[in-house]
Design an enzyme around this catalytic site. Structure first.
Site, mmCIF file in Angstrom:
data_model
loop_
_atom_site.group_PDB
_atom_site.id
_atom_site.type_symbol
_atom_site.label_atom_id
_atom_site.label_comp_id
_atom_site.label_asym_id
_atom_site.label_seq_id
_atom_site.Cartn_x
_atom_site.Cartn_y
_atom_site.Cartn_z
ATOM 1 C CB SER A 1 11.677 1.855 -3.028
ATOM 2 O OG SER A 1 11.912 2.003 -4.402
ATOM 3 C CE1 TYR B 1 9.337 6.731 -2.878
ATOM 4 C CE2 TYR B 1 10.957 5.734 -4.328
ATOM 5 C CZ TYR B 1 9.816 5.628 -3.559
ATOM 6 O OH TYR B 1 9.166 4.418 -3.447
HETATM 7 N N1 LIG Z 1 4.170 1.689 -6.443
HETATM 8 C C1 LIG Z 1 5.429 1.370 -6.605
HETATM 9 O O1 LIG Z 1 5.874 1.085 -7.729
HETATM 10 C C2 LIG Z 1 6.358 1.316 -5.424
HETATM 11 C C3 LIG Z 1 7.672 0.854 -5.630
HETATM 12 C C4 LIG Z 1 8.532 0.782 -4.543
HETATM 13 C C5 LIG Z 1 8.097 1.157 -3.281
HETATM 14 N N2 LIG Z 1 6.825 1.607 -3.118
HETATM 15 C C6 LIG Z 1 6.409 2.001 -1.759
HETATM 16 O O2 LIG Z 1 5.201 1.371 -1.422
HETATM 17 C C7 LIG Z 1 4.545 2.142 -0.418
HETATM 18 C C8 LIG Z 1 3.078 2.282 -0.755
HETATM 19 O O3 LIG Z 1 2.940 3.077 -1.906
HETATM 20 P P1 LIG Z 1 1.869 2.810 -3.065
HETATM 21 O O4 LIG Z 1 2.639 2.529 -4.297
HETATM 22 O O5 LIG Z 1 0.845 1.866 -2.613
HETATM 23 O O6 LIG Z 1 1.294 4.308 -3.231
HETATM 24 P P2 LIG Z 1 -0.156 4.929 -3.006
HETATM 25 O O7 LIG Z 1 -1.166 4.190 -3.797
HETATM 26 O O8 LIG Z 1 0.028 6.374 -3.297
HETATM 27 O O9 LIG Z 1 -0.414 4.715 -1.450
HETATM 28 C C9 LIG Z 1 0.294 5.450 -0.491
HETATM 29 C C10 LIG Z 1 -0.436 5.414 0.828
HETATM 30 O O10 LIG Z 1 0.309 6.218 1.739
HETATM 31 C C11 LIG Z 1 -0.577 7.166 2.302
HETATM 32 N N3 LIG Z 1 0.067 8.416 2.678
HETATM 33 C C12 LIG Z 1 0.696 9.306 1.882
HETATM 34 N N4 LIG Z 1 1.079 10.366 2.613
HETATM 35 C C13 LIG Z 1 0.690 10.157 3.886
HETATM 36 C C14 LIG Z 1 0.774 10.891 5.085
HETATM 37 N N5 LIG Z 1 1.303 12.114 5.141
HETATM 38 N N6 LIG Z 1 0.271 10.336 6.222
HETATM 39 C C15 LIG Z 1 -0.327 9.124 6.202
HETATM 40 N N7 LIG Z 1 -0.455 8.391 5.087
HETATM 41 C C16 LIG Z 1 0.052 8.903 3.936
HETATM 42 C C17 LIG Z 1 -1.619 7.426 1.227
HETATM 43 O O11 LIG Z 1 -2.771 8.015 1.832
HETATM 44 P P3 LIG Z 1 -3.875 8.784 0.951
HETATM 45 O O12 LIG Z 1 -4.728 7.702 0.350
HETATM 46 O O13 LIG Z 1 -4.569 9.614 1.954
HETATM 47 O O14 LIG Z 1 -3.138 9.571 -0.070
HETATM 48 C C18 LIG Z 1 -1.844 6.016 0.732
HETATM 49 O O15 LIG Z 1 -2.717 5.304 1.568
HETATM 50 C C19 LIG Z 1 5.297 3.474 -0.350
HETATM 51 O O16 LIG Z 1 6.149 3.462 0.767
HETATM 52 C C20 LIG Z 1 6.099 3.482 -1.634
HETATM 53 O O17 LIG Z 1 7.271 4.252 -1.534
HETATM 54 C C21 LIG Z 1 5.939 1.696 -4.156
#
Ligand SMILES: NC(=O)c1ccc[n+]([C@@H]2O[C@H](COP(=O)([O-])OP(=O)(O)OC[C@H]3O[C@@H](n4cnc5c(N)ncnc54)[C@H](OP(=O)(O)O)[C@@H]3O)[C@@H](O)[C@H]2O)c1
Length: 363
Positions: free
Chosen positions: A184, A212
């Site tokens: 990120s 984070y």
């Molecule tokens: N969205 C943004 O703006 C953004 C920006 C920069 C970076 N990111 C990064 O992108 C990545 C994906 O995030 P996202 O935005 O797609 O969020 P999301 O929709 O919340 O998806 C997160 C995923 O990670 C899984 N997860 C969370 N805790 C876990 C655990 N203890 N063990 C195994 N799986 C786990 C969740 O599983 P469940 O479905 O079971 O909860 C879900 O499948 C993350 O690393 C985040 O930091 C996101």
């Protein structure tokens, strides 16, 4: 955080974050959506956190392009339901998708070891490991995993680091192979104290933002050293990626008022399909390994970092601190219960069995 980082660096980090949020659409306007992918029938990919958001899109698109996809997720039932849905939507468009679910809960290092042991027992190749799963528990109080680590640090950095190292034998078998860490832009305001990775010493007051951003910086630092330890001849590229600011479930802990405000800016936010592009690019584009091997130069401290626009970018100034990165690498190995020289041993082809590590760890 600003005291630890220095005012200028902290300010620069925030300006870069705002720049990415407000200009990501312009920066990435040359990219098609969805990102066109080549046929991937030869690839086996593990995608963590593929039940929601960016990871869900990544897994689906890789599978639709022919890859064998392993959805590594904690809610296996949700994963199975997604596969069922994707298969029925795909029916008639080609051979059935080659997707499966395996259980992985990053809040438990035991679960990571079990996952790796089960995967490595197949003795098959792994071509792409995508460490996507992550949490940002905005506004939540400091919480700890069953292993005693701060939850952001464990889910976003420590557990993926353990997974990466334990899967090295499979990545070696799959060479040329890739490790892709969904990072990120927030790492730019992160600061990691290797002696206080869980932010418990009282030197800094914990906030979810500190948890984070520090976990994301720790991931860059760890992978930079890992990148240096893996010789070019091994054919394993190590990368970090910024997906952009994406409308997903990542902000699930936000209060409903803030969530409403967050969703009021949809023009600036990427859809998960748009947010998946930089990771899919990093996982599949033929130029990426070449770029990574150039960055192995002795005087270059950071692993490859791919931006929202699918172009190489530079990680933060703090990420270039090689001394701290080395200490973060060593401390990470200690916190996840791995011997400090495990990567070297695995690269030399030594059998370091997951069960052995598990046994050593439990003593
Ligand atoms: N969205 C943004 O703006 C953004 C920006 C920069 C970076 N990111 C990064 O992108 C990545 C994906 O995030 P996202 O935005 O797609 O969020 P999301 O929709 O919340 O998806 C997160 C995923 O990670 C899984 N997860 C969370 N805790 C876990 C655990 N203890 N063990 C195994 N799986 C786990 C969740 O599983 P469940 O479905 O079971 O909860 C879900 O499948 C993350 O690393 C985040 O930091 C996101």
């Amino acid at each position: 955080m600003k005291e630890a980082l220095g005012w200028m660096e902290w300010l620069r980090g925030w300006l870069n974050i705002l720049y990415e949020i407000f200009f990501q659409r312009i920066l990435a306007c040359h990219l098609k959506n969805p990102l066109p992918l080549p046929p991937l029938g030869d690839l086996t990919c593990i995608v963590t956190g593929s039940t929601s958001g960016i990871g869900l899109e990544i897994a689906k698109q890789l599978a639709e392009s022919g890859a064998h996809v392993v959805m590594a997720c904690r809610r296996t039932q949700a994963g199975q339901e997604l596969i069922h849905k994707w298969q029925s939507e795909w029916s008639g468009m080609g051979p059935p998708l080659n997707v499966e679910v395996m259980e992985l809960d990053l809040l438990s290092l035991d679960s990571v070891r079990r996952f790796a042991a089960a995967w490595n027992a197949r003795s098959g190749p792994l071509h792409v490991l995508i460490n996507n799963a992550g949490i940002f528990s905005i506004g939540a109080p400091q919480a700890f995993s069953v292993d005693g680590h701060e939850e952001h640090m464990q889910v976003n950095h420590l557990a993926p680091a353990l997974l990466t190292v334990l899967l090295l034998p499979s990545l070696i078998r799959g060479s040329p192979s890739r490790i892709v860490n969904v990072n990120s832009i927030m790492h730019q305001v992160g600061f990691v104290d290797p002696d206080d990775m869980n932010v418990v010493s009282g030197k800094r007051k914990f906030s979810s933002l500190i948890g984070y951003s520090s976990s994301k910086l720790a991931q860059v630092m760890f992978n930079s050293i890992l990148n240096k330890k893996i010789p070019s001849e091994a054919g394993i590229s190590v990368t970090c990626v910024s997906p952009g600011t994406v409308q997903t479930n990542v902000a699930r802990t936000l209060s409903s008022t803030i969530q409403a405000a967050y969703h009021l800016i949809p023009y600036f936010l990427f859809t998960p399909q748009e947010g998946a592009r930089s990771t899919l690019f990093t996982a599949t584009d033929p130029q990426v390994p070449e770029y990574c091997s150039v960055l192995k130069a002795d005087d270059w401290p950071v692993c490859a970092y791919i931006s929202v626009d699918c172009r190489p970018t530079n990680a933060s100034e703090e990420a270039h601190n090689l001394e701290t990165s080395k200490r973060v690498y060593e401390k990470t190995m200690e916190l996840v219960g791995l011997p400090p020289d495990v990567v070297e041993k695995l690269l030399e082809g030594e059998e370091v069995l997951t069960e052995e590590i598990e046994r050593d760890h439990s003593h």
